[in-house]
Design a protein around this motif. Structure first.
Motif, PDB file in Angstrom:
ATOM      1  N   PRO A 103       0.694  -1.253  -0.524  1.00 22.96           N
ATOM      2  CA  PRO A 103      -0.065   0.119  -0.659  1.00 22.96           C
ATOM      3  C   PRO A 103       0.826   1.211   0.064  1.00 22.96           C
ATOM      4  O   PRO A 103       2.292   1.317   0.583  1.00 22.96           O
ATOM      5  CB  PRO A 103      -0.878  -0.283   1.001  1.00 22.96           C
ATOM      6  N   GLN A 104       0.120   2.340  -0.761  1.00 23.33           N
ATOM      7  CA  GLN A 104       1.091   3.432  -0.998  1.00 23.33           C
ATOM      8  C   GLN A 104       0.294   5.115  -0.615  1.00 23.33           C
ATOM      9  O   GLN A 104      -0.847   5.323  -1.427  1.00 23.33           O
ATOM     10  CB  GLN A 104       1.775   3.676  -1.971  1.00 23.33           C
ATOM     11  N   ILE A 105       0.534   5.517   0.798  1.00 20.54           N
ATOM     12  CA  ILE A 105      -0.982   6.665   0.474  1.00 20.54           C
ATOM     13  C   ILE A 105      -0.107   7.584  -0.026  1.00 20.54           C
ATOM     14  O   ILE A 105       0.804   8.412  -0.023  1.00 20.54           O
ATOM     15  CB  ILE A 105      -0.854   7.195   2.347  1.00 20.54           C
ATOM     16  N   LEU A 106      -1.209   7.923  -1.170  1.00 16.46           N
ATOM     17  CA  LEU A 106      -0.450   8.937  -2.376  1.00 16.46           C
ATOM     18  C   LEU A 106      -1.203  10.320  -1.634  1.00 16.46           C
ATOM     19  O   LEU A 106       0.068  11.445  -2.790  1.00 16.46           O
ATOM     20  CB  LEU A 106      -2.036   8.441  -3.159  1.00 16.46           C
ATOM     21  N   TRP A 107      -2.113   9.968  -1.267  1.00 18.64           N
ATOM     22  CA  TRP A 107      -2.433  12.151  -0.418  1.00 18.64           C
ATOM     23  C   TRP A 107      -3.411  11.523   0.890  1.00 18.64           C
ATOM     24  O   TRP A 107      -4.129  10.853   0.852  1.00 18.64           O
ATOM     25  CB  TRP A 107      -3.132  12.346  -1.493  1.00 18.64           C
ATOM     26  N   GLN A 108      -2.756  12.956   2.039  1.00 17.36           N
ATOM     27  CA  GLN A 108      -3.782  12.471   3.159  1.00 17.36           C
ATOM     28  C   GLN A 108      -4.074  14.140   3.415  1.00 17.36           C
ATOM     29  O   GLN A 108      -3.266  15.045   3.463  1.00 17.36           O
ATOM     30  CB  GLN A 108      -2.999  11.541   4.252  1.00 17.36           C
ATOM     31  N   SER A 109      -5.639  13.951   4.136  1.00 11.74           N
ATOM     32  CA  SER A 109      -6.271  15.771   4.310  1.00 11.74           C
ATOM     33  C   SER A 109      -5.145  15.710   5.711  1.00 11.74           C
ATOM     34  O   SER A 109      -4.428  15.420   6.196  1.00 11.74           O
ATOM     35  CB  SER A 109      -7.283  15.074   4.489  1.00 11.74           C
ATOM     36  N   ALA A 110      -5.012  17.452   5.661  1.00 11.68           N
ATOM     37  CA  ALA A 110      -4.380  18.564   6.843  1.00 11.68           C
ATOM     38  C   ALA A 110      -5.317  18.297   7.747  1.00 11.68           C
ATOM     39  O   ALA A 110      -4.486  17.769   8.372  1.00 11.68           O
ATOM     40  CB  ALA A 110      -4.098  19.605   6.280  1.00 11.68           C
ATOM     41  N   GLU A 111      -6.430  18.191   6.803  1.00 11.51           N
ATOM     42  CA  GLU A 111      -7.387  18.073   8.792  1.00 11.51           C
ATOM     43  C   GLU A 111      -7.412  16.131   9.074  1.00 11.51           C
ATOM     44  O   GLU A 111      -7.009  16.031   8.820  1.00 11.51           O
ATOM     45  CB  GLU A 111      -9.070  18.186   7.888  1.00 11.51           C
ATOM     46  N   THR A 112      -7.625  16.412  10.533  1.00 12.01           N
ATOM     47  CA  THR A 112      -7.158  15.634  10.879  1.00 12.01           C
ATOM     48  C   THR A 112      -8.555  14.911  12.052  1.00 12.01           C
ATOM     49  O   THR A 112      -8.809  15.766  11.739  1.00 12.01           O
ATOM     50  CB  THR A 112      -6.402  15.445  11.862  1.00 12.01           C
ATOM     51  N   CYS A 113      -8.832  14.336  12.398  1.00 15.50           N
ATOM     52  CA  CYS A 113      -9.665  13.564  13.769  1.00 15.50           C
ATOM     53  C   CYS A 113      -8.840  13.297  14.524  1.00 15.50           C
ATOM     54  O   CYS A 113      -8.208  12.528  14.649  1.00 15.50           O
ATOM     55  CB  CYS A 113     -11.342  13.370  12.816  1.00 15.50           C
ATOM     56  N   THR A 114      -9.586  12.812  15.538  1.00 17.87           N
ATOM     57  CA  THR A 114      -8.747  12.359  16.555  1.00 17.87           C
ATOM     58  C   THR A 114      -9.496  11.121  17.350  1.00 17.87           C
ATOM     59  O   THR A 114     -10.979  11.525  16.989  1.00 17.87           O
ATOM     60  CB  THR A 114      -8.341  13.540  18.261  1.00 17.87           C
ATOM     61  N   GLY A 115      -9.749   9.948  17.470  1.00 16.47           N
ATOM     62  CA  GLY A 115     -10.754   8.992  18.039  1.00 16.47           C
ATOM     63  C   GLY A 115      -9.234   8.124  18.648  1.00 16.47           C
ATOM     64  O   GLY A 115      -8.165   7.945  18.614  1.00 16.47           O
ATOM     65  N   TRP A 116      -9.813   7.597  19.240  1.00 14.87           N
ATOM     66  CA  TRP A 116      -9.115   6.803  19.616  1.00 14.87           C
ATOM     67  C   TRP A 116      -8.791   4.817  19.555  1.00 14.87           C
ATOM     68  O   TRP A 116      -8.862   4.450  18.381  1.00 14.87           O
ATOM     69  CB  TRP A 116     -10.065   5.476  20.960  1.00 14.87           C
ATOM     70  N   GLU A 117      -7.486   4.457  20.147  1.00 17.02           N
ATOM     71  CA  GLU A 117      -6.897   3.287  19.097  1.00 17.02           C
ATOM     72  C   GLU A 117      -5.987   2.755  19.610  1.00 17.02           C
ATOM     73  O   GLU A 117      -6.181   3.193  21.100  1.00 17.02           O
ATOM     74  CB  GLU A 117      -5.439   4.282  18.237  1.00 17.02           C
ATOM     75  N   GLY A 118      -5.794   1.312  19.743  1.00 17.93           N
ATOM     76  CA  GLY A 118      -5.629   0.087  20.170  1.00 17.93           C
ATOM     77  C   GLY A 118      -4.502  -0.359  19.145  1.00 17.93           C
ATOM     78  O   GLY A 118      -4.097  -0.177  18.227  1.00 17.93           O
ATOM     79  N   CYS A 119      -3.797  -1.593  19.819  1.00 13.92           N
ATOM     80  CA  CYS A 119      -3.180  -2.499  18.946  1.00 13.92           C
ATOM     81  C   CYS A 119      -3.053  -3.521  19.301  1.00 13.92           C
ATOM     82  O   CYS A 119      -2.843  -4.087  20.535  1.00 13.92           O
ATOM     83  CB  CYS A 119      -1.985  -1.399  19.014  1.00 13.92           C
ATOM     84  N   LEU A 120      -3.566  -4.379  18.770  1.00 13.32           N
ATOM     85  CA  LEU A 120      -2.908  -6.150  19.415  1.00 13.32           C
ATOM     86  C   LEU A 120      -1.636  -6.286  19.726  1.00 13.32           C
ATOM     87  O   LEU A 120      -2.077  -7.251  20.495  1.00 13.32           O
ATOM     88  CB  LEU A 120      -3.089  -6.931  17.883  1.00 13.32           C
TER      89      LEU A 120
END
Ligand SMILES: O=C(O)C[C@@H](Cc1ccccc1)[C@H](O)SCc1ccccc1
Ligand SMILES: [Zn+2]
Length: 157
Positions: A84-101
């Protein structure tokens, strides 16, 4: 199909960049994809990256579904993304919960780009470009970080 062991945060493989897949027709790669999916589902995750199952390859699976922290998360067919390649990502962000296996028991809010465009290979080798937003965009950013040896805890302010 096997459920694979998941690397804990102190494993070196989680802190190094993974290598691009060069031969998608390799039966070992196709089996790894099946095993990653089984492992993801057994772990009740919404995403997984190959380094988490000790495979230093650029493969992720995103599998959003409604869950206690994201009750309105979309239910999606798991999507396998090879190289996978992220070609573009918005400057606008949102904050949310994350976890990790790989970091059991730790949850933290984290800001991620709200929208992104990804190019990847399907498991059959077709090149796809797709736009994502919201929780699915979050999962993809989290999993792509794993391919670069970055854990979400390293991004928490
Ligand atoms: O460790 C992983 O890469 C899988 C994470 C993916 C994830 C990405 C972004 C936000 C949350 C999780 C696991 O799915 S952790 C389990 C989980 C499931 C639903 C919501 C939160 C955490
Ligand atoms: Zn993770």
């Amino acid at each position: 199909t096997r459920i694979l062991p998941i690397a804990a945060a102190d494993e070196p493989i989680l802190h190094q960049p993974a290598r691009a897949v060069t031969d998608l027709s390799d039966p070992a790669i196709q089996r790894l994809l099946d095993d990653m999916l089984a492992t993801l589902q057994a772990a009740n995750g919404v995403g997984i990256a190959a380094p988490q199952v000790f495979a230093p390859l650029r493969i992720i699976i995103a599998a959003s579904r409604p869950n206690p922290r994201y009750p309105d998360a979309p239910l999606m067919e798991p999507v396998v993304m090879v190289n996978p390649q992220i070609l573009w990502q918005s400057a606008e962000t949102c904050t949310g919960w994350e976890g990790c296996l790989s970091v059991p028991g730790l949850r933290s809010p984290l800001a991620r780009s709200a929208r992104l465009r990804v190019r990847y290979l399907t498991r059959r080798g077709d090149s796809v470009e797709a736009d994502y937003e919201g929780f699915i965009a979050r999962i993809i950013q989290h999993e792509c970080d794993h391919l670069d040896g970055i854990l979400f805890v390293e991004r928490v302010e």
